[in-house]
Design an enzyme around this catalytic site. Structure first.
Site, PDB file in Angstrom:
ATOM      1  N   GLU A 163      -0.371   7.538  -1.168  1.00 38.93           N
ATOM      2  CA  GLU A 163      -1.355   8.003  -2.157  1.00 38.93           C
ATOM      3  C   GLU A 163      -0.888   9.296  -2.834  1.00 38.93           C
ATOM      4  OE1 GLU A 163      -1.429   7.897   1.055  1.00 38.93           O
ATOM      5  OE2 GLU A 163      -2.950   9.173   2.002  1.00 38.93           O
ATOM      6  N   CYS A 176      14.040  10.929   5.693  1.00 43.03           N
ATOM      7  CA  CYS A 176      14.060  10.545   7.105  1.00 43.03           C
ATOM      8  C   CYS A 176      15.473  10.598   7.649  1.00 43.03           C
ATOM      9  CB  CYS A 176      13.489   9.149   7.284  1.00 43.03           C
ATOM     10  SG  CYS A 176      14.473   7.950   6.404  1.00 43.03           S
ATOM     11  N   LYS A 234       0.888  -1.171   0.000  1.00 36.88           N
ATOM     12  CA  LYS A 234       0.000   0.000   0.000  1.00 36.88           C
ATOM     13  C   LYS A 234       0.928   1.223   0.000  1.00 36.88           C
ATOM     14  CE  LYS A 234      -1.639   3.069   1.974  1.00 36.88           C
ATOM     15  NZ  LYS A 234      -1.271   4.440   1.546  1.00 36.88           N
TER      16      LYS A 234
HETATM   17  P1  NAD Z   1       2.612   9.263   6.870  1.00 40.73           P
HETATM   18  O1  NAD Z   1       2.807   8.649   8.199  1.00 40.73           O
HETATM   19  O2  NAD Z   1       1.662  10.378   6.730  1.00 40.73           O
HETATM   20  O3  NAD Z   1       2.137   8.149   5.810  1.00 40.73           O
HETATM   21  C1  NAD Z   1       2.798   6.917   5.700  1.00 40.73           C
HETATM   22  C2  NAD Z   1       1.798   5.866   5.210  1.00 40.73           C
HETATM   23  O4  NAD Z   1       0.765   5.716   6.189  1.00 40.73           O
HETATM   24  C3  NAD Z   1       1.120   6.243   3.900  1.00 40.73           C
HETATM   25  O5  NAD Z   1       1.018   5.087   3.092  1.00 40.73           O
HETATM   26  C4  NAD Z   1      -0.261   6.741   4.335  1.00 40.73           C
HETATM   27  O6  NAD Z   1      -1.266   6.481   3.390  1.00 40.73           O
HETATM   28  C5  NAD Z   1      -0.518   5.942   5.600  1.00 40.73           C
HETATM   29  N1  NAD Z   1      -1.331   6.699   6.568  1.00 40.73           N
HETATM   30  C6  NAD Z   1      -1.345   8.047   6.742  1.00 40.73           C
HETATM   31  N2  NAD Z   1      -2.215   8.379   7.729  1.00 40.73           N
HETATM   32  C7  NAD Z   1      -2.753   7.218   8.186  1.00 40.73           C
HETATM   33  C8  NAD Z   1      -3.701   6.907   9.200  1.00 40.73           C
HETATM   34  N3  NAD Z   1      -4.270   7.854   9.944  1.00 40.73           N
HETATM   35  N4  NAD Z   1      -4.009   5.620   9.410  1.00 40.73           N
HETATM   36  C9  NAD Z   1      -3.442   4.643   8.673  1.00 40.73           C
HETATM   37  N5  NAD Z   1      -2.542   4.888   7.694  1.00 40.73           N
HETATM   38  C10 NAD Z   1      -2.183   6.154   7.450  1.00 40.73           C
HETATM   39  O7  NAD Z   1       4.078   9.683   6.340  1.00 40.73           O
HETATM   40  P2  NAD Z   1       4.451  10.511   5.040  1.00 40.73           P
HETATM   41  O8  NAD Z   1       4.084  11.929   5.250  1.00 40.73           O
HETATM   42  O9  NAD Z   1       3.993   9.815   3.833  1.00 40.73           O
HETATM   43  O10 NAD Z   1       6.047  10.361   5.076  1.00 40.73           O
HETATM   44  C11 NAD Z   1       6.884  11.192   5.824  1.00 40.73           C
HETATM   45  C12 NAD Z   1       7.242  10.571   7.148  1.00 40.73           C
HETATM   46  O11 NAD Z   1       7.863   9.297   6.945  1.00 40.73           O
HETATM   47  C13 NAD Z   1       8.259  11.375   7.933  1.00 40.73           C
HETATM   48  O12 NAD Z   1       7.883  11.382   9.273  1.00 40.73           O
HETATM   49  C14 NAD Z   1       9.561  10.615   7.734  1.00 40.73           C
HETATM   50  O13 NAD Z   1      10.529  10.792   8.757  1.00 40.73           O
HETATM   51  C15 NAD Z   1       9.057   9.219   7.716  1.00 40.73           C
HETATM   52  N6  NAD Z   1      10.025   8.324   7.090  1.00 40.73           N
HETATM   53  C16 NAD Z   1      10.731   7.504   7.912  1.00 40.73           C
HETATM   54  C17 NAD Z   1      11.683   6.668   7.391  1.00 40.73           C
HETATM   55  C18 NAD Z   1      12.492   5.780   8.266  1.00 40.73           C
HETATM   56  O14 NAD Z   1      13.206   4.960   7.745  1.00 40.73           O
HETATM   57  N7  NAD Z   1      12.401   5.869   9.575  1.00 40.73           N
HETATM   58  C19 NAD Z   1      11.911   6.654   5.993  1.00 40.73           C
HETATM   59  C20 NAD Z   1      11.138   7.497   5.183  1.00 40.73           C
HETATM   60  C21 NAD Z   1      10.188   8.333   5.746  1.00 40.73           C
END
Ligand code: NAD
Length: 497
Positions: free
Chosen positions: A176, A281, A173
């Site tokens: 989006e 990240c 997944k």
């Molecule tokens: P996000 O948490 O908003 O989304 C990540 C995923 O979760 C997406 O597929 C999204 O559709 C889903 N999602 C979002 N809200 C949700 C909810 N309420 N319930 C269930 N699923 C949900 O993150 P983002 O904005 O796409 O990415 C940026 C974040 O990712 C930053 O915090 C970054 O640090 C982190 N990140 C971490 C790493 C790591 O290795 N630790 C790597 C890349 C990105």
């Protein structure tokens, strides 16, 4: 308007949902596509397809799985330009950076090509008299991945090549906000000879994520995203008896010691703080100036931040592209406003940046704060944009304490020429990935990637040897053949004699 569907059972699948999301080109601010937002029914169909494919895929000898991986690797290389352009067009990062991220994903596919070696297991002859014992790692079944927007190719590729090489089937997944790369990767994997149903992509948001959590046939979940969602995934997958690794957000520090090569540190920080517009990240968002290095550090950084070449990702001259969405741009800007209110000194203000001809693009100029304090929200929280905060400390011990007190523990680096400081720092830092004179210490594919503290919930890091452990379960056999020792019934705990 282009419609991005799901990819299930080896083909595009329109699904059940009437809901769609908007995908933008961040460089122009224009909408480029609609993406289907999957329902629980769509997700369950993908899991059913993966479950059906599991039996024969898991029985395929690892060497045959590896041959498909080799072919997949070739196809990614052949299609690298198209994949890179897709990343640029939906995420916004500059072309060479996008290409680099694809290569880092490809490295995991290369590692997965060696799967027969990794699944060999261990054997001990004669653990007891005429008794042998061996252990093997077997695949789990259907695994799922949920990924963030910032690496639309690399982060999914941390997961599915490892899971599939180990003999599992997979449902992805993706974010989006930039879903097209995942669909293209699924098409290429099919072309490489992967049987249909082994790798499926369901586009969507919370609804499809919650369906993953609830589906009893999904046995393991890999998540990468922000910390609040990572915690939600971790808790709810555990409650539903799934294996889970959930990687969260970060606030990566770069400790600049007074004895360092300052030019190297400044250049390192520029790339690590402003590369990919800070949407990594492993981006460095805090520079810790130790002792008397602060004034020179800030002066040198300021000149370079002001000179940053900002523009569309496809423009070869651009060093930094736009942010992913308008909402994210506004959020990052609001953090800059907050920093000013909190009393930090804004040395370079990128908020007014405008690019002629791209007035609706999601651009923000590089921002640099000095005299940031540890109780400020701009220090404590992840901003995920081109905003670097300089915190000044008296000495090495104070720098190490600052790093260790932060709630996040993804990456950190130290710039120094002193071996003692470097060794003590790498030994004592409560952080998963440490760089010494390396600004972004992202481990290569044959090591593993993961942070500590609230940057990772779970026990295993991503890809590399940890990936093999996560996507397999251990079985240990002990055997004796009756032609050897004849024995009477034993009622005591067996010990190996
Ligand atoms: P996000 O948490 O908003 O989304 C990540 C995923 O979760 C997406 O597929 C999204 O559709 C889903 N999602 C979002 N809200 C949700 C909810 N309420 N319930 C269930 N699923 C949900 O993150 P983002 O904005 O796409 O990415 C940026 C974040 O990712 C930053 O915090 C970054 O640090 C982190 N990140 C971490 C790493 C790591 O290795 N630790 C790597 C890349 C990105």
């Amino acid at each position: 308007m282009k419609l991005i569907e799901h990819f299930i059972e080896g083909k595009n699948f329109s699904g059940d949902s009437k809901r769609t999301g908007k995908v933008f080109n961040p460089a122009t601010g224009e909408q480029s596509a609609e993406v289907k937002l999957g329902t629980a029914k769509d997700l369950n169909y993908a899991v059913e397809s993966a479950k059906k494919a599991f039996e024969s895929w898991s029985n395929k000898p690892p060497i045959q799985r590896a041959r498909i991986m080799f072919k997949f690797k070739e196809l990614i290389e052949k299609n690298s330009d198209e994949l890179t352009k897709t990343i640029v067009s939906e995420h916004g990062k500059v072309y060479e950076d996008a290409k680099g991220s694809l290569v880092r994903g490809l490295e995991v596919v290369e590692y997965a090509c060696g799967i027969p070696q990794m699944l060999k297991g261990e054997f001990t002859e004669n653990v007891g008299t005429n008794v042998d014992s061996w252990s093997t790692r077997q695949p789990l079944g259907v695994c799922a991945g949920i990924t963030p927007f910032n690496f639309p190719a690399m982060v999914p590729m941390w997961m599915f090549p490892m899971a599939i090489a180990c003999g599992n089937t997979f449902v992805l997944k993706p974010s989006e906000k930039d879903p097209s790369c995942s669909i293209k990767l699924a098409e290429l994997f099919l072309e490489a000879g992967l049987p249909k149903g082994v790798f499926n992509v369901v586009n969507g948001d919370k609804e499809s994520v919650d369906a993953i959590i609830k589906n009893k046939d999904v046995l393991a979940v890999s998540f990468v995203g922000s910390t609040p969602i990572a915690k939600y995934i971790y808790e709810n997958c555990a409650k539903n008896e799934k294996r889970v690794q959930a990687l969260g957000g970060a606030k990566n520090h770069c400790v600049v010691m007074p004895d360092c090569d300052l030019e190297q540190a400044v250049n390192g920080l520029m790339g690590a703080a402003y590369g990919s517009a800070g949407e990594r990240c492993m981006a460095q968002s805090v520079a810790v100036a130790v002792g008397n290095v602060g004034d020179d550090l800030v002066k040198n950084l300021a000149k370079k931040v002001e000179a940053l070449k900002i523009g569309p990702g496809m423009d070869k001259k651009s060093e930094m592209g736009p942010l992913v969405t308008k909402e994210h741009l506004e959020k990052v800007k609001s953090y800059v406003d907050l920093g000013v209110k909190e009393g930090a000194k804004l040395i370079v203000d990128g908020r007014k940046f405008k690019l002629q001809g791209y007035e609706n693009g999601h651009y923000l100029g590089g921002c640099l704060f000095d005299h940031v304090k540890k109780d400020m929200r701009i220090y404590k929280e992840e901003i995920f944009g081109p905003v670097l905060s300089v915190v000044r400390v008296k000495n090495f011990d104070e720098a190490l304490q600052l790093v260790n007190d932060h709630e996040f523990g993804n990456g950190v680096s130290i710039f120094t020429r002193d071996g003692d400081s470097a060794r003590t720092f790498s030994n004592k830092a409560k952080i998963g990935m440490v760089g010494i004179n390396i600004p972004i210490p992202v481990p290569v594919a044959f090591h593993s990637f993961g942070g500590w503290k609230r940057s990772l919930f779970g026990d295993q890091h991503m890809h590399g040897p940890e990936g093999v452990r996560f996507y397999t379960k251990l079985k240990t056999m002990t055997s004796r053949w009756p032609s050897g020792l004849r024995s009477d019934p034993e009622f005591t705990m067996p010990t190996m004699k």
